[in-house]
Design an enzyme around this catalytic site. Sequence first.
Site, PDB file in Angstrom:
ATOM      1  N   ARG A 216       6.880  -2.103  -5.799  1.00  0.00           N
ATOM      2  CA  ARG A 216       6.473  -1.328  -4.615  1.00  0.00           C
ATOM      3  C   ARG A 216       6.890  -2.101  -3.366  1.00  0.00           C
ATOM      4  O   ARG A 216       6.057  -2.433  -2.520  1.00  0.00           O
ATOM      5  CB  ARG A 216       4.965  -1.107  -4.618  1.00  0.00           C
ATOM      6  CG  ARG A 216       4.461  -0.154  -5.707  1.00  0.00           C
ATOM      7  CD  ARG A 216       3.020   0.221  -5.405  1.00  0.00           C
ATOM      8  NE  ARG A 216       2.476   1.124  -6.404  1.00  0.00           N
ATOM      9  CZ  ARG A 216       1.563   0.766  -7.299  1.00  0.00           C
ATOM     10  NH1 ARG A 216       1.118  -0.473  -7.335  1.00  0.00           N
ATOM     11  NH2 ARG A 216       1.090   1.648  -8.167  1.00  0.00           N
ATOM     12  N   GLN A 245       6.142  -9.476  -9.128  1.00  0.00           N
ATOM     13  CA  GLN A 245       6.331  -9.459 -10.582  1.00  0.00           C
ATOM     14  C   GLN A 245       7.303  -8.380 -11.029  1.00  0.00           C
ATOM     15  O   GLN A 245       7.412  -8.099 -12.219  1.00  0.00           O
ATOM     16  CB  GLN A 245       4.970  -9.244 -11.262  1.00  0.00           C
ATOM     17  CG  GLN A 245       3.930 -10.290 -10.859  1.00  0.00           C
ATOM     18  CD  GLN A 245       2.612 -10.168 -11.608  1.00  0.00           C
ATOM     19  OE1 GLN A 245       2.065 -11.150 -12.075  1.00  0.00           O
ATOM     20  NE2 GLN A 245       2.098  -8.960 -11.724  1.00  0.00           N
ATOM     21  N   ASP A 413     -11.599  -6.954 -12.272  1.00  0.00           N
ATOM     22  CA  ASP A 413     -12.481  -7.080 -11.113  1.00  0.00           C
ATOM     23  C   ASP A 413     -13.943  -6.890 -11.488  1.00  0.00           C
ATOM     24  O   ASP A 413     -14.822  -7.637 -11.037  1.00  0.00           O
ATOM     25  CB  ASP A 413     -12.076  -6.100 -10.007  1.00  0.00           C
ATOM     26  CG  ASP A 413     -11.815  -4.682 -10.505  1.00  0.00           C
ATOM     27  OD1 ASP A 413     -12.161  -4.366 -11.665  1.00  0.00           O
ATOM     28  OD2 ASP A 413     -11.262  -3.878  -9.728  1.00  0.00           O
ATOM     29  N   HIS A 437      -5.966   3.311   0.323  1.00  0.00           N
ATOM     30  CA  HIS A 437      -5.273   3.067  -0.939  1.00  0.00           C
ATOM     31  C   HIS A 437      -4.839   4.394  -1.538  1.00  0.00           C
ATOM     32  O   HIS A 437      -5.495   5.421  -1.337  1.00  0.00           O
ATOM     33  CB  HIS A 437      -6.238   2.337  -1.892  1.00  0.00           C
ATOM     34  CG  HIS A 437      -5.629   1.838  -3.160  1.00  0.00           C
ATOM     35  ND1 HIS A 437      -5.354   2.645  -4.237  1.00  0.00           N
ATOM     36  CD2 HIS A 437      -5.243   0.583  -3.537  1.00  0.00           C
ATOM     37  CE1 HIS A 437      -4.834   1.924  -5.212  1.00  0.00           C
ATOM     38  NE2 HIS A 437      -4.758   0.676  -4.818  1.00  0.00           N
TER      39      HIS A 437
END
Length: 690
Positions: A216, A245, A413, A437
């Site tokens: 991205r 990554q 998380d 988001h």
Amino acid sequence: MSTVMTELPTATWRTVARVVLPLDSGSDDLPLYVDYDHTVSSGGDSAGRAGQDADKQAEASASAQQTFSVHQEGRAENIVGRSGLKVDAHSRVSFGTYFNAFPASYWRRWTTATAVRLQVELDAPGTVTVYKSNARGLRQRVVSRQVTPGQPFSVELSLASFGDGGWYWFDLSAGAEEASLRQAFWQVTDGAGADAESLSAPEPATLSIAVTTFNRPDYCLALLKALSEADGVRAVLDEVLIMDQGTQLVADQPGFDEVARALGPQLRIVRQGNLGGSGGFSRGMRETLAAGRSDYVLLLDDDIIVEPEGILRALQFAQSCRRPTIVGGHMFDMFDRSVLHSFGERIDKYRFFWGSVSGVRERHDLAAQNLRATPYMHKRVDVDYNGWWMCLIPIEIVREIGLSLPVFIKWDDAEYGLRAAEAGYPTVSLPGAAVWHVSWLDKDDGTDWQAYFHERNRLVAALLHSPYDKGGRIFAESVSTDLKHLISMQYSTEELRLMALRDVLSGPEHLLRVLPTRTADVRAARKEFPDAQVSTDVEAFPTPRLRKPPKRGKEPSAPRYAVLPLWAAATVLRHLREPSPESRVRPEQHVAAMDSRWWRLANYDSAVVSTADGTAASWYRRDPKVFRDLARRSAAAHRELFVRWDDLAYRYRQALTEFTSPEAWDTVFAEQTHSITRPGVEPATAGTER
């Protein structure tokens, strides 16, 4: 104690939140900053009736709430920079909004602050009126005063009454002439009556920002640009760590060099193999820990838009907490900017599944119903964890409890929040700190390749933290979920869930061992099944033809609980029989993603099913042989899981400190690191290239 306090003569006041306006005045997030809608709420009878359980009381409270509205269109053209706003003559605006009201109850509960001071400066005269609310959302006028330029409005306000909830905010109104806000800010002090030394402001804290990205680069570059232009953040920033990554690198994006020069030595890029979110964020934690400079590490997703002021607020709040505390931000929808996904997350430990805290409304649109008209947002919401789209973690917590679980994605998380809580460290989702988001609503990652991680990581987290015998309800839910996928002809999903079960049963040693390779294994295993083979061409499938019309002309519906066992038995028997020959060459129905529920798909021999994002579809086909094989293996794996649950829980808990330790992660990083660079520093002085 009264709300308005006399000035504390020995207090040291520290700015913890500035009143801000949108960075982009043309966006649709203006209601999050300034409210032109005069809607307020009467609150509700939160006490409910004697004998009612909590859910019934919440329903009663919601039904009792009333709102009163005088709607007025927002005036984005009146915004002056980040801190200024013009108010038209004979008009009134409220700063009782998500980003500009002061979340007093959170400061009262978690920090050493005992009072807050509001300061307002005007460029043209106006009237400032201060309000407070309680946990039921009822508002109370505190003080009102006419303010002229050169004579700032200042009032000290007690935090004593905010034990269960409540906010402070102010409205600004104009008389016969336009009023104009220059700036306003909220300040806190740690107490009254103590000596001056104890009231001195803490040493300024610094942070490192860790961003994990995978293909991205455009989103990631936009985030870097926003950080490079945020002067307040730059002042407390040690470095931004980008864990790249992917194969589409952010460093190759047009415009990257300019952003890198702007950030200079505050930017470091780590290129490593794809270790997922847990591997990327663990690397950010590890590098911050090793550098030894920052007090906190802030985890940010790559595909977000950040409100820089929220970063500063999270840092100030964390620095004021009574004990080391994880401070998270909320998540708004990037493509529907006024919509808040959830006001607080918890783990139902009996089901061992995540979800919103009881009483919290998901996908709440603050443009349609503002903060002042939303009583549930006035009660303080205490959470179990905060998503890693924005999460500030004290380095001392990282040092004590370690890094993330090595689970690639999903539950990293949530598990970290549970682990921190067990060590005595709370998590706070702080209002006024948030990012935008990409919404997850147009995804169905429970049926694609991520199904493996949903199943395995949920089971691992339950083995580590469930307080219930045999994990409570998680075992029964795992069995029923398998059955739902099987009767939905989602054979690829079931194969991945069985792969997850096998890995869990193999013990904790598999976590680090398979981390770099399991995603490729999962994708390879899945593609062998028809339901995983998608096409974007609508003409790729034959025209559907339903062999039998719906019973009584009605579409399938969910079976009632009373008849569910009989319905399930009959459905399983049907799936063990051979399908109609015609269904092998022609689907019976085209099913939209939103309608692809298990109780609907179970009725077909074959169906074309759209993907959640609407870009493609796949042809589900019933196969008794595959059904029988997967069902047999599921039964055997769950039988073994049930028998071995206690032993597995002991083994995972004993090994937790080993597979989350920096040293264990270092072995993975050593094999997966491609390079570490500081692109904004001249190569001769960078000294960090590997």
